[in-house]
Write a protein that holds these residues in place. Structure first.
Motif, PDB file in Angstrom:
ATOM      1  N   PRO B 149      19.956  47.939 -39.373  1.00 26.91           N
ATOM      2  CA  PRO B 149      19.933  47.336 -40.715  1.00 26.91           C
ATOM      3  C   PRO B 149      19.673  48.391 -41.793  1.00 26.91           C
ATOM      4  N   THR B 151      19.073  49.072 -45.989  1.00 25.43           N
ATOM      5  CA  THR B 151      18.769  48.641 -47.354  1.00 25.43           C
ATOM      6  C   THR B 151      19.148  49.775 -48.290  1.00 25.43           C
ATOM      7  N   ARG B 177      22.544  45.338 -45.713  1.00 26.86           N
ATOM      8  CA  ARG B 177      22.114  43.950 -45.544  1.00 26.86           C
ATOM      9  C   ARG B 177      21.172  43.552 -46.683  1.00 26.86           C
ATOM     10  N   ARG B 178      20.480  44.554 -47.226  1.00 23.77           N
ATOM     11  CA  ARG B 178      19.546  44.317 -48.326  1.00 23.77           C
ATOM     12  C   ARG B 178      19.794  45.347 -49.409  1.00 23.77           C
ATOM     13  N   GLU B 219      25.192  35.196 -51.179  1.00 24.56           N
ATOM     14  CA  GLU B 219      24.175  34.519 -50.373  1.00 24.56           C
ATOM     15  C   GLU B 219      24.486  34.571 -48.876  1.00 24.56           C
ATOM     16  N   GLY B 220      23.476  34.937 -48.090  1.00 24.86           N
ATOM     17  CA  GLY B 220      23.662  35.007 -46.640  1.00 24.86           C
ATOM     18  C   GLY B 220      24.247  36.327 -46.171  1.00 24.86           C
ATOM     19  N   ARG B 221      24.784  37.126 -47.110  1.00 22.13           N
ATOM     20  CA  ARG B 221      25.368  38.424 -46.727  1.00 22.13           C
ATOM     21  C   ARG B 221      24.510  39.583 -47.198  1.00 22.13           C
ATOM     22  N   LEU B 222      23.860  39.372 -48.360  1.00 20.74           N
ATOM     23  CA  LEU B 222      23.119  40.458 -48.980  1.00 20.74           C
ATOM     24  C   LEU B 222      21.840  39.873 -49.567  1.00 20.74           C
ATOM     25  N   THR B 223      20.716  40.385 -49.106  1.00 19.66           N
ATOM     26  CA  THR B 223      19.438  39.965 -49.692  1.00 19.66           C
ATOM     27  C   THR B 223      19.130  40.931 -50.829  1.00 19.66           C
TER      28      THR B 223
END
Lengths: 93, 368
Positions: B149, B151, B177-178, B219-223
């Motif tokens: 993951p 960020t 992801r973030r 939404e749901g793909r990138l925080t």
């Protein structure tokens, strides 16, 4: 995405996310990128069954038998919970 | 009243202050630690052991540039063995196909990769390093290709605030992801460069709107984590979740701090892991007990209904702006020194002054 979720879906943790027992605070936690969530006791029971091989249906059946509860009731709750955790990038199916 | 001492959740391990970049908003202190004072591998291993024992859950390897330390993979492996969640906070300029496999092998959980801008020319102007952007993009590609993951962290300031939508789109394209859209925090080098970095109120509003739109779109793909510059807020931030409540920072030379700016606090000894245990420092050192809980608070904090929400705001900001670390954070509209914030915002220059780049005071300390 969660629209694809069925009882045949195999659920696993997203890479970099895991359930871990916090022995100092005596509770389960979800370790995730730069954050830790505290699952409620029911979510912790569900997540302890997530191993990347069980299907959602198997997880629901296991919980229903252990807690002597109707499969359809448990199933509805678990579907909602898993969808939510997928949106939060904790679980993938 | 005795304050409850909680177990710390999170450890920021600043392995070194050395860094190939010179960002003028760096959170490191103005007096950078030379290499010769850095903790050894064995000393860091002892810190990790003690932290895990105390209940720390996540360790963030940071700097400076933590990849400047050749023992980084060994430290990650040790932390993983202790059950700690491992996060690497990096500029990415030293993360390449030669160096990354050792981090994967060590069991690294997550990478936070910083970008100075999405516009290459401005990014490299701010970081002070030619060719940095291409290296960062390659670093992101390697992490995403591995599946670890990722960020991305974008620090926001006056010159890049308008490009937040492009940053978010690029983050998605790079496989993050973030994303953190984090307005500059005005401590250390950021405070020294405040006039050059501070966005206008209109720019702040624009970035907030861009983030809100992107949260829906991705939404749901990138925080998306969004950090605002608190100068524009009415209520202070709950700095570090409260002094000495959740967070420990260890400086390159082993000083144990409640936050990364705490070395500015005057008239108190700075405890360090070479002379005391982490647990004893956390519980007993005056630096940790002085602002823990609510007993230290002046008015209006003491009788405020927010006192256990914002914990009086930020001690280092109170010191920097009100001249007293025990004052209410001047960001709070109820603070006696709130006018000072307004004065800063009302006198922002029309043209930003040149940056004062993050550098060692003496060039000889920098080598290596």
């Amino acid at each position: 995405m969660s629209a694809d979720l069925t009882d045949d879906s195999v659920i696993r943790f997203a890479r970099g996310v895991r359930l871990q027992h916090d022995r100092v605070r005596e509770r389960w936690i979800i370790q995730a990128p730069e954050r830790a969530f505290i699952p409620d006791p029911i979510a912790a029971e569900v997540l302890r069954l997530v191993d990347g091989t069980r299907t959602l249906g198997q997880i629901i059946a296991d919980l229903a038998s252990r807690f002597a509860a109707p499969v359809d009731v448990i199933g509805r709750d678990v579907h909602v919970m898993v969808s939510d955790l997928m949106t939060r990038q904790v679980l993938v199916a | 009243m005795t304050e409850t001492i909680l177990s710390p959740m999170s450890l920021l391990a600043e392995l070194t202050h050395r860094c190939p970049l010179q960002c003028p908003y760096c959170s490191n202190p103005l007096a950078l630690e030379p290499r010769k004072n850095e903790l050894s591998t064995a000393e860091w291993i002892s810190v990790l052991d003690q932290a895990a024992e105390m209940g720390v859950l996540q360790v963030h390897f940071s700097g400076g540039e933590p990849m400047s330390r050749p023992d980084l993979p060994a430290l990650i492996r040790h932390a993983v063995g202790l059950g700690l969640y491992t996060n690497l906070i990096t500029s990415g300029v030293l993360l390449n196909e030669k160096t990354f496999p050792a981090l994967v092998e060590a069991g690294l959980d997550h990478v936070q990769l910083s970008f100075q801008d999405i516009d290459t020319a401005n990014a490299e102007h701010v970081g002070g390093m030619k060719g940095a952007q291409a290296r960062k993009i390659e670093a992101a590609r390697l992490v995403a290709a591995d599946g670890m993951p990722l960020t991305l962290n974008f620090v926001i300031y006056r010159e890049n605030a308008e490009r937040v939508p492009q940053m978010l789109e690029a983050a998605l394209q790079m496989g993050a992801r973030r994303v953190e859209i984090a307005h500059t925090q005005y401590y250390g080098w950021g405070l020294a460069n405040r006039e050059a970095l501070m966005p206008t109120a209109a720019q702040l509003e624009q970035t907030t709107e861009a983030v809100e739109a992107a949260r829906k779109k991705y939404e749901g793909r990138l925080t998306i984590d969004y950090v605002t510059p608190d100068y524009y807020a009415d209520r202070p931030k709950p700095c570090m979740g409260g002094w000495g409540r959740r967070f420990i920072n260890i400086s390159p030379s082993g000083r144990v701090l409640p936050c990364h700016a705490a070395e500015t606090i005057p008239n108190v000894a700075f405890p360090d892991v070479r002379h005391d245990t982490l647990d004893h420092i956390w519980r007993e050192a005056p630096l940790f007990t002085m602002f823990r809980g609510t007993d230290w608070m002046p008015q209006p904090c003491r009788s405020c209904d927010q006192r256990e929400k914002d914990w009086g705001g930020c001690r280092c900001q109170a010191l920097a702006l009100a001249g007293d670390a025990a004052a209410t954070d001047p960001v709070c509209s109820r603070a006696p020194d709130h006018e000072r914030i307004k004065a800063v915002l009302d006198t922002l220059p029309a043209e930003p002054p040149p940056f004062r780049y993050r550098r060692y005071a003496r060039a000889t300390d920098e080598v290596g």
